[in-house]
Design an enzyme around this catalytic site. Sequence first.
Site, PDB file in Angstrom:
ATOM      1  N   GLU A 130       0.948  -1.310   0.094  1.00 32.31           N
ATOM      2  CA  GLU A 130       0.061   0.011  -0.161  1.00 32.31           C
ATOM      3  C   GLU A 130       0.851   1.478   0.030  1.00 32.31           C
ATOM      4  O   GLU A 130       0.467   2.245  -0.723  1.00 32.31           O
ATOM      5  CB  GLU A 130      -0.968  -0.018   1.252  1.00 32.31           C
ATOM      6  CG  GLU A 130      -1.994  -1.118   1.192  1.00 32.31           C
ATOM      7  CD  GLU A 130      -2.704  -1.440   0.003  1.00 32.31           C
ATOM      8  OE1 GLU A 130      -2.853  -0.501  -0.912  1.00 32.31           O
ATOM      9  OE2 GLU A 130      -3.376  -2.166  -0.079  1.00 32.31           O
ATOM     10  N   HIS A 139       0.173  -2.184  -9.942  1.00 29.35           N
ATOM     11  CA  HIS A 139       0.694  -3.762  -9.777  1.00 29.35           C
ATOM     12  C   HIS A 139       1.498  -4.222 -10.798  1.00 29.35           C
ATOM     13  O   HIS A 139       1.551  -3.918 -11.920  1.00 29.35           O
ATOM     14  CB  HIS A 139      -0.991  -4.371  -9.902  1.00 29.35           C
ATOM     15  CG  HIS A 139      -1.692  -4.111  -8.742  1.00 29.35           C
ATOM     16  ND1 HIS A 139      -3.036  -4.192  -8.824  1.00 29.35           N
ATOM     17  CD2 HIS A 139      -1.524  -3.688  -7.573  1.00 29.35           C
ATOM     18  CE1 HIS A 139      -3.421  -3.868  -7.371  1.00 29.35           C
ATOM     19  NE2 HIS A 139      -2.701  -3.577  -6.478  1.00 29.35           N
ATOM     20  N   CYS A 145       6.425 -10.572  -6.290  1.00 23.51           N
ATOM     21  CA  CYS A 145       6.819  -9.111  -5.873  1.00 23.51           C
ATOM     22  C   CYS A 145       5.792  -8.558  -4.914  1.00 23.51           C
ATOM     23  O   CYS A 145       4.638  -8.824  -5.217  1.00 23.51           O
ATOM     24  CB  CYS A 145       7.052  -8.289  -7.178  1.00 23.51           C
ATOM     25  SG  CYS A 145       7.072  -6.376  -7.011  1.00 23.51           S
ATOM     26  N   CYS A 164      10.398  -6.308  -6.547  1.00 15.10           N
ATOM     27  CA  CYS A 164      11.087  -7.058  -7.692  1.00 15.10           C
ATOM     28  C   CYS A 164      12.084  -5.925  -8.213  1.00 15.10           C
ATOM     29  O   CYS A 164      12.051  -4.665  -7.643  1.00 15.10           O
ATOM     30  CB  CYS A 164      10.349  -7.605  -8.887  1.00 15.10           C
ATOM     31  SG  CYS A 164       9.537  -6.095  -9.802  1.00 15.10           S
TER      32      CYS A 164
HETATM   33 ZN   LIG Z   1      -2.698  -2.833  -4.963  1.00 14.87          ZN
HETATM   34 ZN   LIG Z   2       7.283  -5.832  -9.034  1.00 15.65          ZN
END
Ligand SMILES: [Zn+2]
Ligand SMILES: [Zn+2]
Lengths: 187, 452
Positions: A130, A139, A145, A164
Amino acid sequence: MLLCLLPTAGVQAGDLAGAGALAADVFGFEVRTLPPLAVPDATFDARRGQHDSSLVLATALDLCPPDATRLLVLTGLDLAIPMLTFVFGQAQLDGRGAIVSLARLRPEFYGLPPAPAVLAERLRKEVLHELGHTCGLVHCTDQGCAMSLSVNIVFIDRKKARLCRDCGARLAARLETMRRGADPAEE
Amino acid sequence: MNSRWRILVVDDEVAMRESLAAWLREDAYAVDIAASGREAVAMAAETAYDIYFIDLKMPPGINGIETMMEIRKRQPDATVVIVTAYATVDTAISAIKEGAQEYMVKPCNPEEISIFVQRVIRLKSLERENTYLRRRLSRRYSFQDIISKNPKMQAVFELVRRVAGQRSTVLIQGASGTGKELVARALHQAGGRASRPFVGLSCAALAETLLESELFGHERGAFTGAVARKRGKFELAGDGTIFLDEIGDIPPKLQLDLLRVLQERRYFRLGGSEEIVMEARVVAATNRDLLAAVESGEFREDLYYRLNVINIQLPTLRERREDIPLLVDAFIGRLAIEAGRPVRGIAKDALKLLLDHDWPGNVRELENAVERAVVTASGDILEAGDFDFLARAARTSERWEVPDGLSLDEIEKRAVEAVLARTGGNIKAAAEILGIDRSTLYMKIRKYEIPR
Ligand SMILES: [Zn+2]
Ligand SMILES: [Zn+2]
């Protein structure tokens, strides 16, 4: 850069410490914990037995000290938005506020015995996720990740409490501009 | 990145639309919101969204199904999700019947909606990939800005490539609208002159004395009104290209002057004594049969041979009908962006209509027709009805007179119609005649629904 941590009633000191440590380690925030937020009744949907996460977050943002760069609400309440049956948390994309719920991170929610270490790890992932959104991250398709979308608890357990390489680089660049005093979230 | 994918969330409840939009934005979609069916339809007219989430119950105004039907009329390809608070079989069936791809009961599981959106996007990515391949294909058939797979045009491309680097004079012959200037520009670009000037002049538009001074320039006081020295087109072209369009229309005296310049590659400004060397490549063009003009004595034979060192003949659009789909595709791609309209393609029957049309104005007429259809089309696919004006233009155009008892709007509408008819649908020319800019003209065409 100051992050204000705002708990609601029922959040444990250990949960706050875990969230604060992640915010300090990954984002470099200075963390200040505010007195607990009394969640207004108006945010509760009796029919669904859940609180509206957008409304709780909006209430919290009204109380946020002006010197805070980010506000993170930590709650034990089960959260939802009108379109969705639940959310683990919510953030303003490129914004100032984020909220994370512990309700569905607890093993007890799924009929399992309590497991503090499991809860702490899930919480770290969701706080990272968040807060990542508030720093403009969207996303990620990498399922390992922390920025990958979690639609149920299995997805959360599958990912790690770190970013990541791509998301990490994007966050580093963003934090660098924020440290220089330019934060799109404040505009 | 997903940000190319556009989603519109339509709901009268602010909490509902705001929170769903915020949730989708975290997935990097470009999400807009609309508070009513009417607002959604208006927004869809401006932007072609890929997915619409529409709430079924939206008083007052138009409900979710009606909103969906309006949007689908314009964008048959759009994916529409009808959202409702209560699952009733009846509404679900009627929503699907009317073309909703999905029917979601709120609140719905995050997994369900996420899987659905991902599936839609995957399908749409494939479609886009196909469009991209088609565009690549049209690039394969293009040379500079000219698109063709017609053998005659391919031969023209080959010739242009071969002679582009030389300085020999080129004569381009072809009916009006066949792209003579484009070929001249291609010669200029392909010949490594791209960074040098390309100067064009239409020889038909000017009176003899004016044309003379335009070409060669003049010194101050060379004639009445020559208050300052002026450089001519030959000079402005430098070592680039000078393009003399409608060369068949230049008067006899200038034919002789031009012949001298071509022979000696030097000339004087009008009233000047300083000799100027002409370094530009001369490319001339005409839609007249110059050889016939030579035979009838209207055009100097020696000038004809000077100009006609390299000859390029352009076929009419009728002779290269196979290019029509490629050209239409390319025009839609460019004009939709220029006009800011959500048009992405053309329906089969509309394309057939274009293939059957005679195109006396050739590629330019085709381009004008596509432009006009793009501006006035209500959907994202051009339909046969969007080209109704072609049939109407073919009929005799009446003279326009102002009858009594018309509102100003009605008069304006008729004026715009009349000018468009006169320019054969050429938006740019019509805007110039009307003294307004193109976007204003687009607005008026839409406002008065002119081709309908
Ligand atoms: Zn999210
Ligand atoms: Zn990522």
